[in-house]
Design an enzyme around this catalytic site. Sequence first.
Site, PDB file in Angstrom:
ATOM      1  N   ARG A 142       0.841  -1.205   0.000  1.00 12.91           N
ATOM      2  CA  ARG A 142       0.000   0.000   0.000  1.00 12.91           C
ATOM      3  C   ARG A 142       0.872   1.250   0.000  1.00 12.91           C
ATOM      4  O   ARG A 142       1.795   1.370   0.789  1.00 12.91           O
ATOM      5  CB  ARG A 142      -0.897  -0.005   1.254  1.00 12.91           C
ATOM      6  CG  ARG A 142      -1.784  -1.228   1.270  1.00 12.91           C
ATOM      7  CD  ARG A 142      -2.702  -1.257   2.447  1.00 12.91           C
ATOM      8  NE  ARG A 142      -3.490  -2.495   2.410  1.00 12.91           N
ATOM      9  CZ  ARG A 142      -4.400  -2.831   3.301  1.00 12.91           C
ATOM     10  NH1 ARG A 142      -4.662  -2.013   4.318  1.00 12.91           N
ATOM     11  NH2 ARG A 142      -5.063  -3.949   3.183  1.00 12.91           N
TER      12      ARG A 142
ATOM     13  N   ARG B 186       2.434   1.418  10.443  1.00 11.42           N
ATOM     14  CA  ARG B 186       1.938   1.789   9.112  1.00 11.42           C
ATOM     15  C   ARG B 186       3.106   1.693   8.139  1.00 11.42           C
ATOM     16  O   ARG B 186       4.014   2.516   8.165  1.00 11.42           O
ATOM     17  CB  ARG B 186       1.369   3.211   9.141  1.00 11.42           C
ATOM     18  CG  ARG B 186       0.691   3.622   7.840  1.00 11.42           C
ATOM     19  CD  ARG B 186       0.079   5.007   7.929  1.00 11.42           C
ATOM     20  NE  ARG B 186      -1.023   5.059   8.869  1.00 11.42           N
ATOM     21  CZ  ARG B 186      -2.268   4.642   8.619  1.00 11.42           C
ATOM     22  NH1 ARG B 186      -2.547   4.138   7.439  1.00 11.42           N
ATOM     23  NH2 ARG B 186      -3.204   4.720   9.522  1.00 11.42           N
TER      24      ARG B 186
ATOM     25  N   GLU C 177      -5.565  -1.269  15.005  1.00 10.53           N
ATOM     26  CA  GLU C 177      -6.500  -2.047  14.206  1.00 10.53           C
ATOM     27  C   GLU C 177      -5.762  -3.216  13.568  1.00 10.53           C
ATOM     28  O   GLU C 177      -4.801  -3.024  12.827  1.00 10.53           O
ATOM     29  CB  GLU C 177      -7.109  -1.156  13.122  1.00 10.53           C
ATOM     30  CG  GLU C 177      -8.120  -1.882  12.256  1.00 10.53           C
ATOM     31  CD  GLU C 177      -8.501  -1.072  11.014  1.00 10.53           C
ATOM     32  OE1 GLU C 177      -8.484   0.175  11.086  1.00 10.53           O
ATOM     33  OE2 GLU C 177      -8.806  -1.709   9.994  1.00 10.53           O
TER      34      GLU C 177
ATOM     35  N   SER D 278     -10.517  -5.818  10.038  1.00 10.29           N
ATOM     36  CA  SER D 278     -11.845  -5.270   9.785  1.00 10.29           C
ATOM     37  C   SER D 278     -12.674  -6.398   9.214  1.00 10.29           C
ATOM     38  O   SER D 278     -12.296  -6.965   8.201  1.00 10.29           O
ATOM     39  CB  SER D 278     -11.791  -4.159   8.734  1.00 10.29           C
ATOM     40  OG  SER D 278     -11.328  -2.967   9.301  1.00 10.29           O
TER      41      SER D 278
ATOM     42  N   ARG E 247       1.174  -5.579  13.168  1.00 13.88           N
ATOM     43  CA  ARG E 247       0.572  -4.991  14.366  1.00 13.88           C
ATOM     44  C   ARG E 247       0.401  -6.023  15.475  1.00 13.88           C
ATOM     45  O   ARG E 247       0.428  -5.677  16.650  1.00 13.88           O
ATOM     46  CB  ARG E 247      -0.760  -4.331  14.007  1.00 13.88           C
ATOM     47  CG  ARG E 247      -0.524  -3.114  13.102  1.00 13.88           C
ATOM     48  CD  ARG E 247      -1.785  -2.409  12.736  1.00 13.88           C
ATOM     49  NE  ARG E 247      -1.500  -1.265  11.870  1.00 13.88           N
ATOM     50  CZ  ARG E 247      -2.420  -0.455  11.369  1.00 13.88           C
ATOM     51  NH1 ARG E 247      -3.710  -0.676  11.651  1.00 13.88           N
ATOM     52  NH2 ARG E 247      -2.079   0.558  10.615  1.00 13.88           N
TER      53      ARG E 247
END
Length: 456
Positions: free
Chosen positions: A272, A287, A368, A371, A410
């Site tokens: 990403r 990130r 996070e 999801s 994470r």
Amino acid sequence: MLDRSSLRERPEAVAEAIANRGADVDLEAILELDEQWRDRKARGDSLRHDRNEVSSRIGRLKGEGREEEAEEAIERSQSLKAEIETVEREAAELAEELEEAMLELPQIPDESVPVGESEDENVERRRWGFDDLRKLPEEVVPHYDLGEELDIIDEARGAKTSGAGFYFMKGEGARLEHALIQFMLSVHREQGYLDVVPPVPVNSESMRGTGQFPKFVEDAYRLGGANDEPYDDDDLWLCPTAEVPVTNMYADDILLGEDLPLKHQAYSPNFRREAGEHGTETRGIVRVHQFNKVELVNFVEPDESYDRLEGLLGEAEEVLRRLGLPYRILELCTGDLTFASAKTYDIEVWAPGDDLEDGPDEGGRWLEVSSASNFEAFQARRAGIRYRPEHHESADYLHTLNASGLALPRVVVAILEYYQNPDGTVTVPDPLREYMGTDRIEGHEAVGESALGEGE
RNA sequence: GCCAGGAUGGCCGAACGGUAAGGCGCACGCCUGGAAAGCGUGUUCCCUUUCGGGAUUCUGGGUUCAAAUCCCAGUCCUGGCGCCA
């Protein structure tokens, strides 16, 4: 993509849903386009009807040797041909415009989704693991410092070889990563998932199928060519999440009712660009531009997708429970839903290393790690994924769902911080020991001149 | 990469350039005491309140009054050769 006929039938509901999302879409213009397209379509169809009749008459006349009459009919057919061409060109242009506009329309949130403008209005549903916390060191060293001390995360050399946002995992860091992958895959295998190793480059068509394109081109890494140059359906991009290849596996396919629910898990690297996020999270691996993840993808019958969403959430959570990592579940509000999702739960793990304002009372921060989303038929419609409920029934779009199970860096952060010991080592959570071959991360000596002279 | 062959409904499989056979599967109906067989209907998408109409032979172009059929380009599959971790 939304269903056009339901858009015509209840435009107010769609308009309200879009407003709740905070999206800016000219629905009126879309409806107008649709209206115009239908008009041209009807005219074209009726002209074609005429021509079909003339054409078969020509065939008949020729067969009977009535050349003169046939000649007349041919002339008539030629003039119809010209008319059709004009009308259908208009229709095609309108259809294309309409299609483009439809591709930019976001999913309609499920009615159960709390209305809200931003992530601040997400609703916390529950927490797990905070009643019986592990005893932590006085000062928890953030993972980026600890990773450097133990020499298991090397950001500097990652930046050197690939750029900022890329990093090396070394020694026990790399082993922890491998162990987590194996552990997660085996948890989900128990839950009925079929392992899949997907291709990493995916084409534009696939990116459109799951909803990344056309709106979010800037977030993807393109293979060959600049992101802002025009792209074709078969141009390639680096997989941003295994959701893309795995969901699109069944693009333009018709699955059978008895195939469902279909549950696939895929371990893959994810890329990403994180456009617009530069300057945030400059240190550490929270990130980054490349990370590994085990992704869970479900294909289900429409009636079952909301039950399955709850099940999917539970399957992803299971990983954190077995690792003993405290976490919480959020229900995203309308304003924070992603483009394709009708309802989403976030799973946020507790990382006690960095104290952030919006962290829990115990300190630290939330990260996070997954999801879990129900896309209903939104992706299925874009990608053409259908199922046949019974063999004699016609095919209909199925529902797709996915969740990370889980994003690795994470989880690594949470483990390095939550399982940290006062002496700077890290206890390996129980279920990972068989995969790690050790119960403690102790680090190793760094190599190279840069490791000298740190002045300790 | 080269050469050859191929792509038609859920599946199999036909079609001198004249407007997509047939079979199988599945569902429903008829028939039957019940079943099998048999017969009938249905089993892609779009437009249309209905009636009905249009599109659809891998994709995109072209030739033609008319294309599954002829021509061009591409995608994928199969086989052979080459290369190769």
